[in-house]
Design a protein around this motif. Sequence first.
Motif, mmCIF file in Angstrom:
data_model
loop_
_atom_site.group_PDB
_atom_site.id
_atom_site.type_symbol
_atom_site.label_atom_id
_atom_site.label_comp_id
_atom_site.label_asym_id
_atom_site.label_seq_id
_atom_site.Cartn_x
_atom_site.Cartn_y
_atom_site.Cartn_z
ATOM 1 N N PHE A 33 -5.528 -2.985 5.646
ATOM 2 C CA PHE A 33 -4.535 -2.214 4.902
ATOM 3 C C PHE A 33 -5.019 -0.778 4.758
ATOM 4 O O PHE A 33 -5.677 -0.432 3.800
ATOM 5 C CB PHE A 33 -4.276 -2.835 3.528
ATOM 6 C CG PHE A 33 -3.912 -4.290 3.592
ATOM 7 C CD1 PHE A 33 -2.763 -4.703 4.241
ATOM 8 C CD2 PHE A 33 -4.725 -5.247 3.023
ATOM 9 C CE1 PHE A 33 -2.425 -6.043 4.315
ATOM 10 C CE2 PHE A 33 -4.398 -6.588 3.083
ATOM 11 C CZ PHE A 33 -3.249 -6.987 3.738
ATOM 12 N N ARG A 34 -4.679 0.047 5.710
ATOM 13 C CA ARG A 34 -5.187 1.416 5.713
ATOM 14 C C ARG A 34 -4.137 2.442 5.317
ATOM 15 O O ARG A 34 -4.466 3.494 4.817
ATOM 16 C CB ARG A 34 -5.749 1.757 7.082
ATOM 17 C CG ARG A 34 -6.932 0.893 7.444
ATOM 18 C CD ARG A 34 -7.619 1.430 8.683
ATOM 19 N NE ARG A 34 -8.628 0.520 9.174
ATOM 20 C CZ ARG A 34 -9.864 0.420 8.706
ATOM 21 N NH1 ARG A 34 -10.255 1.177 7.723
ATOM 22 N NH2 ARG A 34 -10.714 -0.433 9.230
ATOM 23 N N GLU A 39 -0.616 -0.460 1.633
ATOM 24 C CA GLU A 39 -1.193 -0.631 0.298
ATOM 25 C C GLU A 39 -0.098 -0.930 -0.727
ATOM 26 O O GLU A 39 -0.270 -1.765 -1.608
ATOM 27 C CB GLU A 39 -1.971 0.616 -0.117
ATOM 28 C CG GLU A 39 -2.702 0.437 -1.430
ATOM 29 C CD GLU A 39 -3.554 1.629 -1.794
ATOM 30 O OE1 GLU A 39 -3.802 1.789 -3.005
ATOM 31 O OE2 GLU A 39 -3.965 2.386 -0.899
ATOM 32 N N GLU A 40 1.037 -0.270 -0.591
ATOM 33 C CA GLU A 40 2.159 -0.511 -1.497
ATOM 34 C C GLU A 40 2.663 -1.948 -1.375
ATOM 35 O O GLU A 40 2.962 -2.598 -2.379
ATOM 36 C CB GLU A 40 3.287 0.461 -1.169
ATOM 37 C CG GLU A 40 4.476 0.359 -2.093
ATOM 38 C CD GLU A 40 5.577 1.345 -1.715
ATOM 39 O OE1 GLU A 40 6.756 0.957 -1.856
ATOM 40 O OE2 GLU A 40 5.264 2.465 -1.278
ATOM 41 N N ARG A 43 0.148 -4.194 -3.108
ATOM 42 C CA ARG A 43 0.300 -4.077 -4.572
ATOM 43 C C ARG A 43 1.515 -4.871 -5.051
ATOM 44 O O ARG A 43 1.462 -5.547 -6.076
ATOM 45 C CB ARG A 43 0.440 -2.618 -4.997
ATOM 46 C CG ARG A 43 -0.851 -1.865 -4.972
ATOM 47 C CD ARG A 43 -0.612 -0.406 -5.396
ATOM 48 N NE ARG A 43 -1.832 0.340 -5.361
ATOM 49 C CZ ARG A 43 -2.616 0.525 -6.419
ATOM 50 N NH1 ARG A 43 -2.279 0.026 -7.582
ATOM 51 N NH2 ARG A 43 -3.720 1.219 -6.305
ATOM 52 N N THR A 44 2.599 -4.801 -4.309
ATOM 53 C CA THR A 44 3.809 -5.543 -4.667
ATOM 54 C C THR A 44 3.555 -7.046 -4.623
ATOM 55 O O THR A 44 3.977 -7.782 -5.517
ATOM 56 C CB THR A 44 4.970 -5.167 -3.724
ATOM 57 O OG1 THR A 44 5.185 -3.761 -3.817
ATOM 58 C CG2 THR A 44 6.235 -5.898 -4.092
ATOM 59 N N LEU A 45 2.854 -7.497 -3.597
ATOM 60 C CA LEU A 45 2.525 -8.923 -3.499
ATOM 61 C C LEU A 45 1.629 -9.372 -4.656
ATOM 62 O O LEU A 45 1.852 -10.421 -5.260
ATOM 63 C CB LEU A 45 1.830 -9.215 -2.170
ATOM 64 C CG LEU A 45 2.710 -9.131 -0.930
ATOM 65 C CD1 LEU A 45 1.858 -9.216 0.328
ATOM 66 C CD2 LEU A 45 3.762 -10.218 -0.942
ATOM 67 N N ILE A 46 0.603 -8.574 -4.951
ATOM 68 C CA ILE A 46 -0.303 -8.908 -6.059
ATOM 69 C C ILE A 46 0.464 -8.962 -7.364
ATOM 70 O O ILE A 46 0.309 -9.887 -8.157
ATOM 71 C CB ILE A 46 -1.466 -7.893 -6.137
ATOM 72 C CG1 ILE A 46 -2.396 -8.059 -4.938
ATOM 73 C CG2 ILE A 46 -2.249 -8.061 -7.442
ATOM 74 C CD1 ILE A 46 -3.444 -6.976 -4.814
ATOM 75 N N MET A 55 -3.590 -6.615 -10.770
ATOM 76 C CA MET A 55 -4.109 -5.270 -10.542
ATOM 77 C C MET A 55 -5.227 -4.927 -11.518
ATOM 78 O O MET A 55 -6.056 -4.076 -11.235
ATOM 79 C CB MET A 55 -2.991 -4.232 -10.622
ATOM 80 C CG MET A 55 -2.024 -4.291 -9.450
ATOM 81 S SD MET A 55 -2.801 -4.236 -7.815
ATOM 82 C CE MET A 55 -3.473 -2.592 -7.814
ATOM 83 N N GLN A 56 -5.292 -5.601 -12.653
ATOM 84 C CA GLN A 56 -6.368 -5.361 -13.607
ATOM 85 C C GLN A 56 -7.699 -5.889 -13.091
ATOM 86 O O GLN A 56 -8.750 -5.522 -13.596
ATOM 87 C CB GLN A 56 -6.042 -6.015 -14.948
ATOM 88 C CG GLN A 56 -4.904 -5.347 -15.669
ATOM 89 C CD GLN A 56 -4.504 -6.082 -16.933
ATOM 90 O OE1 GLN A 56 -4.888 -7.226 -17.156
ATOM 91 N NE2 GLN A 56 -3.708 -5.430 -17.757
#
Length: 71
Positions: A33-34, A39-40, A43-46, A55-56
Amino acid sequence: MRMHDSAGFVRHVVCISAPNHGTTQGGIASPLFRGERQEEVVRTLIDGWFGPAGMQQVVGSEVVEATNRDS
């Protein structure tokens, strides 16, 4: 426990694979993921899978930094 003055209430703590020092967003796959878009997506999946706690737990987050402060 240290941050909430609750250590006196705890007798034993067992942590198995706890990310006390944080984790990368993609774990082993993170080098793949470069780009910002990739990355977005991660983040959405997480966020969708783990909610705000996901994300914490990422390296460098405010929660991880506070957990390891003064230790």
